[in-house]
Design an enzyme around this catalytic site. Structure first.
Site, mmCIF file in Angstrom:
data_model
loop_
_atom_site.group_PDB
_atom_site.id
_atom_site.type_symbol
_atom_site.label_atom_id
_atom_site.label_comp_id
_atom_site.label_asym_id
_atom_site.label_seq_id
_atom_site.Cartn_x
_atom_site.Cartn_y
_atom_site.Cartn_z
ATOM 1 N N SER A 65 0.667 -1.140 0.093
ATOM 2 C CA SER A 65 0.060 0.142 0.050
ATOM 3 C C SER A 65 0.636 1.411 0.090
ATOM 4 O O SER A 65 1.469 1.434 -1.144
ATOM 5 C CB SER A 65 -0.931 -0.002 1.198
ATOM 6 O OG SER A 65 -1.830 0.856 1.010
ATOM 7 N N ASP A 278 -2.042 1.623 -3.474
ATOM 8 C CA ASP A 278 -3.160 0.517 -3.976
ATOM 9 C C ASP A 278 -4.466 1.061 -3.911
ATOM 10 O O ASP A 278 -5.244 0.305 -4.030
ATOM 11 C CB ASP A 278 -2.877 -0.730 -2.977
ATOM 12 C CG ASP A 278 -3.343 -0.458 -1.454
ATOM 13 O OD1 ASP A 278 -3.329 0.586 -1.168
ATOM 14 O OD2 ASP A 278 -3.666 -1.333 -0.706
ATOM 15 N N ALA A 371 -8.640 9.837 9.226
ATOM 16 C CA ALA A 371 -8.304 10.811 8.667
ATOM 17 C C ALA A 371 -7.196 10.656 7.521
ATOM 18 O O ALA A 371 -7.248 11.545 6.493
ATOM 19 C CB ALA A 371 -7.630 11.470 9.782
ATOM 20 N N GLY A 501 1.713 -0.300 12.627
ATOM 21 C CA GLY A 501 1.598 -1.705 12.296
ATOM 22 C C GLY A 501 1.904 -1.820 11.041
ATOM 23 O O GLY A 501 1.575 -3.119 10.312
ATOM 24 N N THR A 502 2.241 -0.930 10.265
ATOM 25 C CA THR A 502 2.770 -1.221 8.845
ATOM 26 C C THR A 502 4.130 -0.910 8.411
ATOM 27 O O THR A 502 4.669 -0.969 7.435
ATOM 28 C CB THR A 502 1.763 -0.495 7.964
ATOM 29 O OG1 THR A 502 1.954 1.103 8.237
ATOM 30 C CG2 THR A 502 0.246 -0.667 8.051
HETATM 31 C C1 G16 Z 1 -3.200 0.652 6.523
HETATM 32 C C2 G16 Z 1 -4.645 0.310 7.201
HETATM 33 C C3 G16 Z 1 -5.076 1.749 7.635
HETATM 34 C C4 G16 Z 1 -4.160 2.423 8.630
HETATM 35 C C5 G16 Z 1 -2.732 2.356 8.101
HETATM 36 C C6 G16 Z 1 -1.700 2.909 8.796
HETATM 37 O O1 G16 Z 1 -3.397 1.307 5.408
HETATM 38 O O2 G16 Z 1 -5.444 -0.207 6.143
HETATM 39 O O3 G16 Z 1 -6.202 1.348 8.539
HETATM 40 O O4 G16 Z 1 -4.449 3.651 8.855
HETATM 41 O O5 G16 Z 1 -2.367 1.000 7.613
HETATM 42 O O6 G16 Z 1 -1.226 2.108 9.942
HETATM 43 P P1 G16 Z 1 -0.309 2.223 10.941
HETATM 44 O O7 G16 Z 1 -0.427 3.520 11.476
HETATM 45 O O8 G16 Z 1 -0.508 1.211 11.811
HETATM 46 O O9 G16 Z 1 1.067 2.211 10.154
HETATM 47 P P2 G16 Z 1 -2.763 1.029 3.939
HETATM 48 O O10 G16 Z 1 -3.352 2.135 2.983
HETATM 49 O O11 G16 Z 1 -1.190 1.223 4.157
HETATM 50 O O12 G16 Z 1 -3.011 -0.201 3.629
#
Ligand code: G16
Length: 543
Positions: A65, A278, A371, A501-502
């Site tokens: 993403s 994505d 947001a 978490g990403t």
């Molecule tokens: C994903 C999740 C979102 C989240 C974002 C950032 O988005 O689908 O719900 O807000 O990650 O998450 P974090 O703050 O834990 O890094 P995407 O667009 O990267 O798939």
């Protein structure tokens, strides 16, 4: 159980190469692409088991993403388009991290624990984004699926929301739509054109926009949409794939940095849109005649949609329970507006679409948006049925029937299976057109509190643990007290820290009443985070 079915599982090519454990995070497994081959193989195996448990098709999307190009990731999509169930996230994490020698026994254990009937056919619907690493990872997933005799339906390069749509359509036997990409484009674009009718411009609204496609798969989908939309909307696409994915462009960059993307010819006061790698997130923005940057993020989109749906319900004399779901990143002004002006309940849940989606299902009409621009609207089946009846009910006035018919087309325009940047864009365009608004008029709905978000590298982000929808740190000890002490000095101040978490970073978000205080607030909090959580690199000074 007939264990001969497991004989193909051991595969030398997809042995676990790294000893570090990897977690199923906010949106699946996400890390450096070169560490993911064994993960994809094992997720292929797991997707088959999940499909057998559910006796339905499961989606497997390869994407990271908004992350940088060298990262990649995978997420599983459950039969109704929702993210993988939490209990299975734990199973997935365990499966991905077991030693190779324990792989077969772990699969056996899952089969027994979950009481899986191995004679049920499994279908896994796969898709990938445009990253260079994605084809190799897809091969790994396909090998995993085939090792357990699953059937692969590959849709190649697709947006994440397209894959969610395809999974739902496959499982609902076309009830939701035709399970093809053509079916996706036609459903959404026909609804858009129907509502727009012949009058393409209206008042201050002009049917043309600038789109930053983050050099990702969204550029392909936007070009395709343009063919279906014809002259009803002109989409001028920038960052359409020739530059680096998500590099100084895309919804995440624009939202966090609060500047326009690179390689983008921003026209003054002109409606501009940024989506992510994505195409599941969207933000609007513009640059005014004084070169000032303005962002209209997920909160502004959610409130616009909520207000419009409320108006249509009133016009059609239909009454349903509306609700809006946000996360702690929602601007305080947006929540005030939802509660006090729109008078709609607003609920705050932890970050991650899975949490928002599940909460939104509790309302007749649940609007959810982060947001950062990730969101959609969910309508209960009973609501859709009532609206359909209202359209044809001879006892209703022409105005009521027209409003109900608009609602019905709005529902078709929305990808209810997950947040979809391009479907959301067409919905926003529809509402602005109906109201005759340009982007400046829309912005006036309410004023955002000045806000900022920064990303900080720390040695080990897992030492920060949080509670209360991610807004209060439990560990390291003393950090939350220090943050509270700083925040208490600012009017309408709010600040929180949580591990992403990403990405391998922690996020710090701050907002307060006065713009001139914002930098000091976030800098002081960043400084204590740096000290308590082991920041890497130079200590944050200015931003
Ligand atoms: C994903 C999740 C979102 C989240 C974002 C950032 O988005 O689908 O719900 O807000 O990650 O998450 P974090 O703050 O834990 O890094 P995407 O667009 O990267 O798939």
């Amino acid at each position: 159980m007939e264990y001969f079915q497991l004989k193909n599982i051991p595969n030398m090519k997809y042995m676990r190469k790294y000893s570090d454990n990897i977690q199923y995070g906010t949106a699946g497994f996400r890390t450096k692409a070169n560490a993911l081959e064994h993960v994809l193989y094992r997720m292929g195996l797991l997707a088959v088991l999940r499909s057998k448990v559910k006796n339905a098709a499961i989606g497997l999307m390869i994407t990271a993403s908004h992350n940088i190009e060298s990262d990649n990731g995978v997420k599983l999509i459950d039969p109704a388009g929702e993210m993988l169930e939490a209990a299975w996230e734990r199973i997935a994490t365990n499966l991905v991290n077991v030693e190779d020698r324990n792989l077969v026994s772990t699969i056996k254990h899952i089969i027994e624990e979950e009481n899986i009937n191995m004679s049920v056919d499994a279908i896994v619907i796969t898709g990938r984004d445009t990253r260079e690493s994605s084809p190799t990872l897809l091969n790994a997933a396909v090998m995993g699926i085939k090792a357990l005799y699953g059937i692969v339906q590959d849709f190649g390069i697709v947006t994440t929301p397209q894959l969610h749509y395809l999974v739902v359509c496959t499982n609902t036997k076309s009830n939701y739509g035709d399970p093809t990409l053509h079916g996706y484009y036609i459903k959404i674009s026909e609804a858009f054109k129907y509502v727009r009718q012949k009058q393409i411009n209206n008042g201050q609204y002009v049917a043309e926009l600038l789109l930053d496609a983050a050099n990702g798969v969204g550029a392909i989908a936007a070009k395709e949409f343009q063919k279906y939309l014809g002259t009803t909307l002109a989409i001028n696409i920038y960052n359409d794939g020739y530059g680096k994915l998500n590099f100084m462009c895309g919804a995440d960059f624009v939202k966090v940095e609060q500047v326009p993307p690179v390689n983008f010819h921003a026209k003054r006061n002109f409606r501009s849109v940024s989506i992510d790698g994505d195409a599941d997130r969207i933000v609007y923005f513009y640059v005014d005649e004084y070169e000032k940057f303005h962002i209209l993020d997920g909160d502004k989109i959610a409130t616009l949609i909520a207000e419009y749906l409320k108006e249509l319900l009133k016009e059609s004399h239909l009454s349903f329970q509306l609700g809006l779901v946000q996360t702690a990143y929602a601007n305080g002004s947006s929540t005030d507006y939802i509660l006090n002006v729109l008078q709609i309940p607003a609920v705050c849940v932890p970050t991650g679409i899975k949490h928002l989606h599940n909460k939104a299902l509790e309302f007749d009409i649940g609007i959810y948006f982060e947001a950062n621009g990730h969101g959609t609207v969910l309508f209960k089946e009973t609501v859709i049925k009532t609206i359909k009846e209202a359209v044809t009910n001879p006892e209703r006035s022409t105005n009521e029937k027209e409003a109900a018919s608009k609602l019905l087309n709005i529902i078709n325009m929305i990808n209810q299976t997950v947040g979809d940047a391009l479907s959301d864009m067409l919905l926003v365009e529809t509402i602005l057109h109906a109201k005759g608004w340009d982007i400046m008029e829309w912005e006036k709905m309410y004023d955002d509190l000045p806000n900022k978000q920064i990303k900080m590298k720390v040695y080990d982000k897992s030492i920060i643990t949080t509670t209360n929808v991610g807004t209060q740190c439990i560990t390291p000890e003393g950090l939350q007290d220090a943050i509270d002490e700083i925040v208490s000095q600012y009017k309408r101040g709010r600040c929180f820290v949580r591990p992403s978490g990403t990405e391998d970073i922690v996020r710090i978000y701050a907002e307060c009443e006065n713009l001139c205080d914002l930098d000091k607030l976030i800098k002081d909090v960043a400084s204590v985070v740096y000290d308590c959580a082991g920041g890497i690199g130079p200590k944050p000074q200015v931003f």
